[in-house]
Write a protein that holds these residues in place. Structure first.
Motif, PDB file in Angstrom:
ATOM      1  N   PRO A  84      88.479  94.058 -35.622  1.00  0.00           N
ATOM      2  CA  PRO A  84      88.727  92.836 -34.769  1.00  0.00           C
ATOM      3  C   PRO A  84      88.787  91.522 -35.837  1.00  0.00           C
ATOM      4  O   PRO A  84      88.032  91.381 -36.826  1.00  0.00           O
ATOM      5  N   VAL A  85      89.639  90.592 -35.460  1.00  0.00           N
ATOM      6  CA  VAL A  85      89.763  89.308 -36.117  1.00  0.00           C
ATOM      7  C   VAL A  85      88.961  88.407 -35.600  1.00  0.00           C
ATOM      8  O   VAL A  85      89.103  87.886 -34.697  1.00  0.00           O
ATOM      9  N   LEU A  86      87.901  87.932 -36.547  1.00  0.00           N
ATOM     10  CA  LEU A  86      86.868  87.095 -36.001  1.00  0.00           C
ATOM     11  C   LEU A  86      87.134  85.324 -36.400  1.00  0.00           C
ATOM     12  O   LEU A  86      87.420  85.306 -37.641  1.00  0.00           O
ATOM     13  N   LYS A  87      87.578  84.684 -35.456  1.00  0.00           N
ATOM     14  CA  LYS A  87      87.919  83.348 -35.679  1.00  0.00           C
ATOM     15  C   LYS A  87      86.665  82.533 -35.027  1.00  0.00           C
ATOM     16  O   LYS A  87      86.926  82.154 -33.946  1.00  0.00           O
ATOM     17  N   HIS A  88      85.786  82.253 -35.628  1.00  0.00           N
ATOM     18  CA  HIS A  88      84.517  81.588 -35.028  1.00  0.00           C
ATOM     19  C   HIS A  88      84.110  80.136 -35.506  1.00  0.00           C
ATOM     20  O   HIS A  88      83.719  79.944 -36.322  1.00  0.00           O
ATOM     21  N   ARG A  93      81.667  75.796 -38.596  1.00  0.00           N
ATOM     22  CA  ARG A  93      81.077  74.363 -38.966  1.00  0.00           C
ATOM     23  C   ARG A  93      79.656  74.565 -39.561  1.00  0.00           C
ATOM     24  O   ARG A  93      79.040  73.721 -40.290  1.00  0.00           O
ATOM     25  N   LEU A  94      78.929  75.779 -39.198  1.00  0.00           N
ATOM     26  CA  LEU A  94      77.563  75.924 -39.775  1.00  0.00           C
ATOM     27  C   LEU A  94      77.796  76.241 -41.294  1.00  0.00           C
ATOM     28  O   LEU A  94      76.869  75.932 -42.131  1.00  0.00           O
ATOM     29  N   TYR A  95      78.889  76.946 -41.902  1.00  0.00           N
ATOM     30  CA  TYR A  95      79.352  77.416 -42.883  1.00  0.00           C
ATOM     31  C   TYR A  95      79.131  75.930 -44.013  1.00  0.00           C
ATOM     32  O   TYR A  95      78.791  76.141 -45.088  1.00  0.00           O
ATOM     33  N   MET A  96      79.597  74.717 -43.237  1.00  0.00           N
ATOM     34  CA  MET A  96      79.570  73.878 -44.034  1.00  0.00           C
ATOM     35  C   MET A  96      78.492  72.792 -43.576  1.00  0.00           C
ATOM     36  O   MET A  96      78.415  71.560 -43.444  1.00  0.00           O
ATOM     37  N   GLY A  97      77.293  73.419 -43.205  1.00  0.00           N
ATOM     38  CA  GLY A  97      76.035  72.746 -42.862  1.00  0.00           C
ATOM     39  C   GLY A  97      75.451  71.781 -43.814  1.00  0.00           C
ATOM     40  O   GLY A  97      74.911  70.838 -43.414  1.00  0.00           O
ATOM     41  N   HIS A  98      75.676  71.856 -45.000  1.00  0.00           N
ATOM     42  CA  HIS A  98      75.264  71.030 -46.292  1.00  0.00           C
ATOM     43  C   HIS A  98      76.121  69.576 -45.866  1.00  0.00           C
ATOM     44  O   HIS A  98      75.493  68.480 -46.204  1.00  0.00           O
ATOM     45  N   LEU A  99      77.121  69.533 -44.933  1.00  0.00           N
ATOM     46  CA  LEU A  99      77.447  68.134 -44.650  1.00  0.00           C
ATOM     47  C   LEU A  99      76.874  67.389 -43.355  1.00  0.00           C
ATOM     48  O   LEU A  99      77.126  66.319 -43.009  1.00  0.00           O
ATOM     49  N   PRO A 102      70.399  68.853 -39.783  1.00  0.00           N
ATOM     50  CA  PRO A 102      70.085  70.216 -39.246  1.00  0.00           C
ATOM     51  C   PRO A 102      70.103  70.041 -37.543  1.00  0.00           C
ATOM     52  O   PRO A 102      70.350  70.756 -37.076  1.00  0.00           O
ATOM     53  N   GLU A 103      69.727  68.789 -37.021  1.00  0.00           N
ATOM     54  CA  GLU A 103      69.587  68.609 -35.702  1.00  0.00           C
ATOM     55  C   GLU A 103      70.936  68.576 -35.033  1.00  0.00           C
ATOM     56  O   GLU A 103      71.306  69.134 -33.752  1.00  0.00           O
ATOM     57  N   GLU A 104      71.793  67.993 -35.845  1.00  0.00           N
ATOM     58  CA  GLU A 104      73.323  68.072 -35.170  1.00  0.00           C
ATOM     59  C   GLU A 104      73.752  69.500 -35.272  1.00  0.00           C
ATOM     60  O   GLU A 104      74.507  69.979 -34.372  1.00  0.00           O
ATOM     61  N   LEU A 105      73.401  70.322 -36.217  1.00  0.00           N
ATOM     62  CA  LEU A 105      73.908  71.816 -36.426  1.00  0.00           C
ATOM     63  C   LEU A 105      73.171  72.277 -34.885  1.00  0.00           C
ATOM     64  O   LEU A 105      73.664  73.198 -34.536  1.00  0.00           O
ATOM     65  N   LYS A 106      71.979  71.981 -34.699  1.00  0.00           N
ATOM     66  CA  LYS A 106      71.224  72.927 -33.600  1.00  0.00           C
ATOM     67  C   LYS A 106      71.936  72.487 -32.305  1.00  0.00           C
ATOM     68  O   LYS A 106      72.134  73.249 -31.457  1.00  0.00           O
ATOM     69  N   ARG A 107      72.428  71.097 -32.185  1.00  0.00           N
ATOM     70  CA  ARG A 107      73.247  70.716 -30.919  1.00  0.00           C
ATOM     71  C   ARG A 107      74.329  71.428 -30.655  1.00  0.00           C
ATOM     72  O   ARG A 107      74.604  71.985 -29.663  1.00  0.00           O
ATOM     73  N   ALA A 111      74.913  74.119 -27.738  1.00  0.00           N
ATOM     74  CA  ALA A 111      76.229  74.042 -27.095  1.00  0.00           C
ATOM     75  C   ALA A 111      77.070  75.295 -26.831  1.00  0.00           C
ATOM     76  O   ALA A 111      77.550  75.723 -25.922  1.00  0.00           O
ATOM     77  N   HIS A 112      76.888  75.785 -28.036  1.00  0.00           N
ATOM     78  CA  HIS A 112      77.611  77.295 -27.990  1.00  0.00           C
ATOM     79  C   HIS A 112      76.842  78.275 -27.159  1.00  0.00           C
ATOM     80  O   HIS A 112      77.552  79.155 -26.586  1.00  0.00           O
ATOM     81  N   VAL A 113      75.701  78.173 -27.221  1.00  0.00           N
ATOM     82  CA  VAL A 113      74.999  79.221 -26.190  1.00  0.00           C
ATOM     83  C   VAL A 113      74.916  79.043 -24.819  1.00  0.00           C
ATOM     84  O   VAL A 113      75.247  79.879 -24.045  1.00  0.00           O
TER      85      VAL A 113
END
Length: 201
Positions: A84-88, A93-99, A102-107, A111-113
């Protein structure tokens, strides 16, 4: 959709795709549906006819041909089994989490959940709705799989909520950063040393 024995309009096909294969594959736009129907009809894989609709402008309905069934069966049974081709988008966005904070990433993850829970619930409802049609037995099985898939993705996403803090701490404590806050590589080009797939030798 046409292999389930009904004559359908392009709009019907779009709605049914949203209702079913959209949970685990892809749901095309209405314009794509009609473009593909035209190609299929040119190759005698489907036929179409106009039907009167209570005084309103007639609708064009499509049906699969014997040749179309043979082509569909051949593709389904003989085509290579691909990964399967995964386009996630969330993982990108998490891969670029250094930008990000952490609280924004959790948000984003929360939302994804929420989206996953909604999709799992809808897939379960559509599977239950399929119960009355014995011809949809395999469609129902696929929808039940989709529900389990989304539930498994929820578990993976919830694990990320714990991992975000650990990743943020490692980045904050160990990564040297430039004036823009971007990481300064310890070993520039290290990604080039990742072994290639064995098939590529």
């Amino acid at each position: 959709m046409l292999s389930f024995g009904e004559e359908l309009t392009g709009n019907d096909l779009k709605k049914w795709a949203d209702w079913s294969i959209g949970f685990f594959y892809w749901s095309p736009s209405v314009s794509q549906v009609y473009a593909e129907l035209k190609k299929l009809e040119e190759h005698s894989l489907v036929t179409s006819r106009k039907v009167a609709d209570g005084g309103v402008r007639g609708r064009r309905v499509y049906a699969i041909t014997e040749r179309g069934v043979e082509a569909l069966r051949s593709w389904s049974s003989r085509d290579e089994v691909d990964m399967p081709v995964l386009k996630h988008g969330v993982m990108l966005r998490l891969y670029m989490g250094h930008l990000h904070d952490p609280e924004e990433l959790k948000r984003i993850v929360r939302a994804h959940v929420d989206n996953l829970r909604d999709a799992a619930e809808r897939a379960a409802q559509h599977a239950e709705h399929s119960e009355g049609e014995p011809g949809w037995a395999f469609s129902q099985m696929s929808l039940r799989w989709a529900k389990r898939y989304y539930e498994a993705e929820i578990t993976l996403a919830e694990e990320l909520l714990d991992e975000i803090d650990a990743a943020a701490a490692r980045f904050a404590e160990s990564a040297e950063r430039d004036p823009l806050g971007l990481p300064v590589p310890r070993d520039p080009g290290a990604w080039r040393s990742v072994p290639e797939d064995s098939e590529q030798g």
